[in-house]
Write a protein that holds these residues in place. Structure first.
Motif: not given
Ligand code: M6R
Length: 364
Positions: A103, A153-155
């Motif tokens: 992300q 924060v939760a994707s």
């Molecule tokens: O920015 P990124 O997609 O590289 O981040 C990866 C993880 O840190 C991210 O997906 C994390 O697990 C989330 N908080 C999940 O909801």
């Protein structure tokens, strides 16, 4: 900025039909139902091996995509979390494509893995939501997701948009390799284009999910089960729940239950089963029976057909629209996100800023 929503996470969950449509719109041509990737300066049909590296939720998107690359493009796929990948000795032969999913485009371990692959002769593809990020700048092939800024924060929306891009890329590779004819391409693309409407249908169950959250909130442990491409979703569901509600949760491949985790089951452990009807459904039903026989309380997420067959005796059910298997992981992401969200709301935790976590993990 949150509009009528209580939290950014909730707003971002509800944005998914729009942002997934935007993302699909930049990789698919609706006029003739074809895949339309940016001009590549390498021949994708010559790629002999795919290496996918990511962290957290982005890693689970990669795990779903592995099924698609194998199924459609018949390319061998190696996938790992970035923090492991960079410290083992992956065999990287010439002619490989390494895909990084992120992300933020800034995650330290993913970036280090990218640089390692670049130094070892891999073509570097990135699926990122921030087009100005470091990963975007260092890529040979930039495949942006168009999710817009993700604040929670939760994707959530980044995940479904990543899936949209990866599905288009797998189809593109299959077309270029001569493994998907024009008719099949049209069919795959038209199913992908149905996704936003199906996401809306899934979001319609928000109230039902909110009203069952109190059944999960008191639990100390929750298990999530899925099979095939729904297995990564089980892990994503567990990650989402533990991250924002602080309830211990594990995602397992349904068939692995009897190899250990079934020992945990009693009437205090809710088991969330992610199982659209289809060829693998029967097998999952028998895993559910094993759980039920030990007093386990099941939450079954399936379509009308699946619920008709196996919904009875469940603690709760969530009905999804009947969808094509290709788009099921995008659609089933919605109830999994909503369940975690509503449980966290019941528990009163800080949904958008859970303790100990940062939005972008730029240290190892
Ligand atoms: O920015 P990124 O997609 O590289 O981040 C990866 C993880 O840190 C991210 O997906 C994390 O697990 C989330 N908080 C999940 O909801």
């Amino acid at each position: 900025e949150k509009g009528n929503y209580r939290h950014f996470m909730q707003k971002e969950i509800f944005e998914q039909p729009t942002v997934v449509a935007q993302t699909l719109g930049s990789y698919l041509r609706q006029a003739d139902n074809s895949v339309a990737l940016p001009q590549l300066d390498f021949d994708i049909s010559e790629i002999r091996r795919l290496t996918i590296v990511a962290c957290g939720t982005s890693y689970y998107a990669g795990m779903v995509a592995k099924y698609w690359f194998e199924h459609f493009a018949r390319v061998p796929v190696d996938i790992d979390v970035a923090s492991e990948f960079r410290y083992r000795e992956p065999v990287l032969e010439d002619g490989g494509l390494a895909l990084f999913i992120s992300q933020s485009g800034e995650t330290a371990d993913t970036l280090a893995a990218l640089r390692h692959c670049k130094a070892n002769g891999q073509v570097i593809g990135v699926v990122v939501n921030v087009p100005t990020s470091t990963m975007a700048r260092e890529a040979d092939l930039l495949l942006p997701t168009h999710a817009g800024p993700e604040i929670g924060v939760a994707s959530t929306k980044a995940f479904t948009c990543q899936l949209a891009v990866l599905a288009a890329l797998a189809a593109h590779m299959a077309v270029k390799k001569g493994l998907m004819n024009r008719e099949e391409e049209q069919s795959v693309v038209s199913h992908l284009l149905e996704t936003p409407a199906c996401l809306n249908a899934a979001l319609d169950h928000d109230d039902d999910i909110a009203s069952m959250a109190h059944l999960i909130a008191p639990a100390r442990d929750v298990l999530y089960l899925g099979r095939g491409q729904d297995y990564p979703l089980a892990m994503e569901g567990a990650l989402k729940l533990k991250e924002i509600s602080y309830i211990h949760a594990e995602g397992y491949a349904s068939g692995e239950m009897k190899h250990g985790p079934i020992a945990l089951i009693d009437d205090e452990v809710p088991v969330v089963v992610i199982a659209p009807s289809g060829p693998l459904f029967e097998k999952t039903v028998s895993n559910m029976e094993e759980v039920r026989a030990r007093g386990g309380k099941i939450v079954l997420i399936s379509d009308a057909e699946g619920l008709e067959e196996a919904g009875e005796g469940c603690m709760a059910t969530i009905e999804m629209p009947k969808v094509h298997p290709l788009i099921a992981p995008l659609v089933y992401a919605i109830p999994v996100q909503l369940l975690a969200y509503h449980v966290a709301v019941v528990k009163g935790t800080d949904v958008d800023q859970p303790r100990n976590l940062a939005k972008s993990v730029t240290v190892e």
